[in-house]
Design an enzyme around this catalytic site. Structure first.
Site, PDB file in Angstrom:
ATOM      1  CB  THR A  13      -0.910   0.013   1.255  1.00  0.00           C
ATOM      2  OG1 THR A  13      -1.686  -1.168   1.262  1.00  0.00           O
ATOM      3  CG2 THR A  13      -1.819   1.231   1.271  1.00  0.00           C
ATOM      4  CD  GLU A 129       5.747  13.979  10.091  1.00  0.00           C
ATOM      5  OE1 GLU A 129       6.562  14.862  10.357  1.00  0.00           O
ATOM      6  OE2 GLU A 129       4.780  13.711  10.827  1.00  0.00           O
ATOM      7  CB  VAL A 132       2.943   9.463  14.412  1.00  0.00           C
ATOM      8  CG1 VAL A 132       1.810   9.949  15.310  1.00  0.00           C
ATOM      9  CG2 VAL A 132       3.971   8.699  15.229  1.00  0.00           C
ATOM     10  CB  ILE A 136      -1.314  14.461  10.354  1.00  0.00           C
ATOM     11  CG1 ILE A 136      -2.724  13.977  10.044  1.00  0.00           C
ATOM     12  CG2 ILE A 136      -1.336  15.801  11.065  1.00  0.00           C
ATOM     13  CD1 ILE A 136      -3.571  13.744  11.300  1.00  0.00           C
ATOM     14  N   GLY A 187      -6.569  -1.058   2.491  1.00  0.00           N
ATOM     15  CA  GLY A 187      -5.136  -0.914   2.803  1.00  0.00           C
ATOM     16  C   GLY A 187      -4.867  -0.118   4.070  1.00  0.00           C
ATOM     17  CD  GLU A 190      -0.230  -1.367  11.029  1.00  0.00           C
ATOM     18  OE1 GLU A 190       0.921  -1.793  10.942  1.00  0.00           O
ATOM     19  OE2 GLU A 190      -0.592  -0.311  10.473  1.00  0.00           O
ATOM     20  CE  LYS A 205      -0.197   4.822  13.687  1.00  0.00           C
ATOM     21  NZ  LYS A 205      -1.542   4.543  13.159  1.00  0.00           N
ATOM     22  N   GLY A 302      -3.684   5.040   4.478  1.00  0.00           N
ATOM     23  CA  GLY A 302      -3.983   5.027   3.040  1.00  0.00           C
ATOM     24  C   GLY A 302      -2.715   5.291   2.235  1.00  0.00           C
TER      25      GLY A 302
HETATM   26  P1  NDP Z   1       1.724  -3.930   2.877  1.00  0.00           P
HETATM   27  O1  NDP Z   1       1.492  -5.260   3.520  1.00  0.00           O
HETATM   28  O2  NDP Z   1       0.720  -3.413   1.938  1.00  0.00           O
HETATM   29  O3  NDP Z   1       3.125  -3.978   2.111  1.00  0.00           O
HETATM   30  C1  NDP Z   1       4.253  -4.618   2.622  1.00  0.00           C
HETATM   31  C2  NDP Z   1       5.240  -4.828   1.491  1.00  0.00           C
HETATM   32  O4  NDP Z   1       6.431  -5.427   1.988  1.00  0.00           O
HETATM   33  C3  NDP Z   1       4.712  -5.765   0.375  1.00  0.00           C
HETATM   34  O5  NDP Z   1       5.042  -5.242  -0.872  1.00  0.00           O
HETATM   35  C4  NDP Z   1       5.487  -7.063   0.626  1.00  0.00           C
HETATM   36  O6  NDP Z   1       5.738  -7.796  -0.559  1.00  0.00           O
HETATM   37  C5  NDP Z   1       6.793  -6.518   1.163  1.00  0.00           C
HETATM   38  N1  NDP Z   1       7.506  -7.506   1.946  1.00  0.00           N
HETATM   39  C6  NDP Z   1       7.060  -8.176   3.031  1.00  0.00           C
HETATM   40  N2  NDP Z   1       8.026  -9.025   3.466  1.00  0.00           N
HETATM   41  C7  NDP Z   1       9.079  -8.881   2.633  1.00  0.00           C
HETATM   42  C8  NDP Z   1      10.351  -9.491   2.536  1.00  0.00           C
HETATM   43  N3  NDP Z   1      10.731 -10.443   3.394  1.00  0.00           N
HETATM   44  N4  NDP Z   1      11.183  -9.110   1.557  1.00  0.00           N
HETATM   45  C9  NDP Z   1      10.798  -8.170   0.666  1.00  0.00           C
HETATM   46  N5  NDP Z   1       9.606  -7.559   0.686  1.00  0.00           N
HETATM   47  C10 NDP Z   1       8.750  -7.909   1.676  1.00  0.00           C
HETATM   48  O7  NDP Z   1       2.002  -2.923   4.062  1.00  0.00           O
HETATM   49  P2  NDP Z   1       1.726  -1.347   4.090  1.00  0.00           P
HETATM   50  O8  NDP Z   1       2.250  -0.725   2.856  1.00  0.00           O
HETATM   51  O9  NDP Z   1       0.321  -1.127   4.482  1.00  0.00           O
HETATM   52  O10 NDP Z   1       2.602  -0.924   5.350  1.00  0.00           O
HETATM   53  C11 NDP Z   1       4.002  -0.763   5.268  1.00  0.00           C
HETATM   54  C12 NDP Z   1       4.500  -0.072   6.534  1.00  0.00           C
HETATM   55  O11 NDP Z   1       3.888   1.209   6.608  1.00  0.00           O
HETATM   56  C13 NDP Z   1       4.124  -0.778   7.835  1.00  0.00           C
HETATM   57  O12 NDP Z   1       5.151  -0.573   8.770  1.00  0.00           O
HETATM   58  C14 NDP Z   1       2.858  -0.042   8.273  1.00  0.00           C
HETATM   59  O13 NDP Z   1       2.650  -0.098   9.664  1.00  0.00           O
HETATM   60  C15 NDP Z   1       3.196   1.357   7.839  1.00  0.00           C
HETATM   61  N6  NDP Z   1       2.051   2.247   7.624  1.00  0.00           N
HETATM   62  C16 NDP Z   1       1.007   1.847   6.853  1.00  0.00           C
HETATM   63  C17 NDP Z   1      -0.023   2.712   6.569  1.00  0.00           C
HETATM   64  C18 NDP Z   1      -1.187   2.332   5.727  1.00  0.00           C
HETATM   65  O14 NDP Z   1      -2.108   3.148   5.560  1.00  0.00           O
HETATM   66  N7  NDP Z   1      -1.211   1.135   5.163  1.00  0.00           N
HETATM   67  C19 NDP Z   1      -0.015   4.091   7.099  1.00  0.00           C
HETATM   68  C20 NDP Z   1       1.156   4.414   7.893  1.00  0.00           C
HETATM   69  C21 NDP Z   1       2.136   3.520   8.128  1.00  0.00           C
HETATM   70  P3  NDP Z   1       4.510  -8.477  -1.391  1.00  0.00           P
HETATM   71  O15 NDP Z   1       3.698  -7.309  -1.908  1.00  0.00           O
HETATM   72  O16 NDP Z   1       5.185  -9.219  -2.486  1.00  0.00           O
HETATM   73  O17 NDP Z   1       3.778  -9.314  -0.401  1.00  0.00           O
HETATM   74  N1  HSE Z   2      -3.132   0.641  10.460  1.00  0.00           N
HETATM   75  C1  HSE Z   2      -2.801   1.993  10.679  1.00  0.00           C
HETATM   76  C2  HSE Z   2      -4.071   2.777  10.942  1.00  0.00           C
HETATM   77  C3  HSE Z   2      -2.085   2.559   9.484  1.00  0.00           C
HETATM   78  O1  HSE Z   2      -5.159   2.287  10.607  1.00  0.00           O
HETATM   79  O2  HSE Z   2      -4.002   3.878  11.492  1.00  0.00           O
HETATM   80  C4  HSE Z   2      -1.605   3.972   9.695  1.00  0.00           C
HETATM   81  O3  HSE Z   2      -0.599   4.024  10.646  1.00  0.00           O
END
Ligand code: NDP
Ligand code: HSE
Length: 437
Positions: A13, A129, A132, A136, A187, A190, A205, A302
């Site tokens: 995401t 940034e 949390v 924002i 998306g 967690e 956070k 998002g």
């Molecule tokens: P996703 O699960 O959507 O994406 C995780 C990515 O990491 C995927 O592309 C996955 O690959 C890849 N991945 C996982 N394990 C491995 C590995 N061993 N080697 C290489 N690539 C790997 O997570 P998000 O994007 O939602 O979240 C990412 C981070 O951002 C997290 O720490 C989350 O807490 C944080 N976050 C998320 C927010 C949100 O709105 N989603 C907002 C703020 C923070 P594959 O796609 O092939 O499975």
């Molecule tokens: N899972 C988290 C939330 C993503 O819903 O707030 C953003 O940190």
């Protein structure tokens, strides 16, 4: 000047959101940063999966360590999540002398003290940034914009998934599980959604915000945490009758005895702006002694909203590439050797007003027994509502709002009320914050 080469770990995401925002706004971003920013390599787990972004021109691999070890990569962006592999990757990137940007609050809350110390040794930045409140820029505001203040307290709706679930349940009467599934599909959630629902993500956070607000080390293990899974429609309705909304809040407060760090469902007067923050939106209210209360509002989760914060960190890192490491903004706002070892108060020593809901026999004298127990613990009552039982002979629902009281006294009172023969079941307690002082 050549663009800065970035290695991206994770194409989910937030990773894909980051690829898209950098591609769409690349020219403006370069005008701000003073150099272009290009993602040259990216890692994902399963390269056969379709991606929601254009990865043309990016060398893809399923070996995240290879990206971190690539000598061409100058900045590593960690968007994999979790705190085991992510910790190893970030430590390796630091040891390789690369700056790091991450959205990973679990990683920062649990291992930030170690990561920042290592980053200082190596003269690199770890920027977070996006960890949390999604898009924002609250870390920037707290660390830089409010640097002239003594922060007294902060309170925030800092989990988008949880707020989305509570809003949909309240406004549309939808089922918890159904809304959670939608949050996952969008998306927001967690990888393990119990982190959202049980308050763990909000506790990560809050740990980060409190460290920056008060100049203390990150102390995730001391945060008192309750989730949203026990909030009932009944409590939402009664709170409404009393002029309150129930929100899942992270609260950090500096008191003479130490720091309160707590995450729990909370009644907030509905006239407060923060009580009206709905859906995936987040808001953080921060009280500084000079500025008074300030409120930061925006999308808490998002793809592109979070990418907005990731890219802002990239711009900061690029601007700082040529600066003297000693003169950068410290990771936790205060100079690393000036952090204070303030105690974190156990929940029993914190103070809050409370909403209590209980089921009592519908006969004279029962309410007096309850108020006597509260009085003996020096708990003042602000409001009482008694609901007529549906049938005679069945218990009546009683709702009480109390004034602010130390938690230990409230625990004693609740235990004594629950032991009364006239009371059935357990007493529901939800803390109340007026967010005035
Ligand atoms: P996703 O699960 O959507 O994406 C995780 C990515 O990491 C995927 O592309 C996955 O690959 C890849 N991945 C996982 N394990 C491995 C590995 N061993 N080697 C290489 N690539 C790997 O997570 P998000 O994007 O939602 O979240 C990412 C981070 O951002 C997290 O720490 C989350 O807490 C944080 N976050 C998320 C927010 C949100 O709105 N989603 C907002 C703020 C923070 P594959 O796609 O092939 O499975
Ligand atoms: N899972 C988290 C939330 C993503 O819903 O707030 C953003 O940190």
């Amino acid at each position: 000047m050549n663009p800065v080469k970035v290695g991206l770990l994770g194409l989910g995401t937030v990773g894909c959101g980051t690829v898209s925002v950098l591609a769409r706004n690349g020219d403006e971003i370069a005008r701000r940063a003073g150099r272009g920013i290009t993602i040259t390599r990216a890692a994902a787990r399963d390269l056969s999966r379709p991606r929601g972004c254009d990865t043309g021109g990016i060398a893809l691999t399923d070996d995240a360590m290879a990206v971190v070890d690539d000598p061409q990569v100058e900045v590593v962006v960690e968007l994999i999540g979790g705190d085991t592999l992510a910790r190893e990757l970030v430590l390796r990137a630091i040891d390789n002398g690369k700056h790091v940007v991450t959205a990973n609050k679990a990683l920062i809350a649990k291992h930030g003290n170690e990561l920042f110390a290592r980053a200082r040794e190596k003269g690199v930045m770890v920027a977070f940034e996006a960890a949390v409140a999604g898009g924002i820029p609250v870390i920037k505001a707290l660390r830089e914009g409010l640097a002239g203040n003594r922060i007294e307290w902060l309170a925030g709706i800092i989990n988008g998934t949880g707020n989305f679930i509570l809003t949909e349940m309240r406004d549309k009467g939808r089922d918890f599980a159904d809304v959670l599934a939608e949050a996952q599909q969008l998306g927001y959630a967690e990888a393990d959604p119990t982190f959202d629902v049980e308050g763990i993500d909000a506790a990560h956070k809050l740990t980060i915000l409190a460290a920056i607000a008060f100049g203390i080390p990150l102390r995730f293990e001391h945060v008192y945490t309750e989730g949203i899974s026990r909030i009932t429609r009944e409590d939402v309705a009664y709170a409404g009758e009393l002029g309150y909304r129930i929100k899942h809040l992270g609260v950090a407060r500096l008191t003479p005895a130490g720091v309160e760090l707590r995450v729990h469902p909370t009644l907030i007067p509905e006239r407060r702006l923060i009580a009206n923050v709905d859906g995936v939106m987040n808001a953080v209210l921060i009280k500084g002694d000079a500025v008074g209360p300030t409120l930061y509002y925006g999308a808490g989760a998002g793809a592109e909203a979070t990418a907005s914060a990731v890219v802002a960190d990239l711009v900061d890192v690029v601007r700082a590439l040529t600066s003297d490491p000693e003169n950068r903004v410290p990771h936790l706002a205060f100079q690393h050797d000036a952090l204070a070892d303030l105690p974190i108060l156990p929940i029993e020593e914190t103070r809050s007003a409370c909403y209590l809901r209980l089921r009592a026999e519908d006969r004279p004298g029962v309410l007096a027994e309850i108020t006597r127990i509260l009085g003996e613990q020096e708990i003042s009552i602000e409001a009482v509502i008694q609901k007529e039982p549906p049938d005679s002979g069945t218990p009546a629902t009683v709702i009480l709002l109390t004034q602010r009281v130390v938690e230990r006294a409230m625990n004693t009172a609740i235990a004594r009320i629950e032991a009364l023969p006239s009371i059935s079941g357990s007493v529901t307690r939800i803390r109340v914050e007026t967010l005035k002082d």
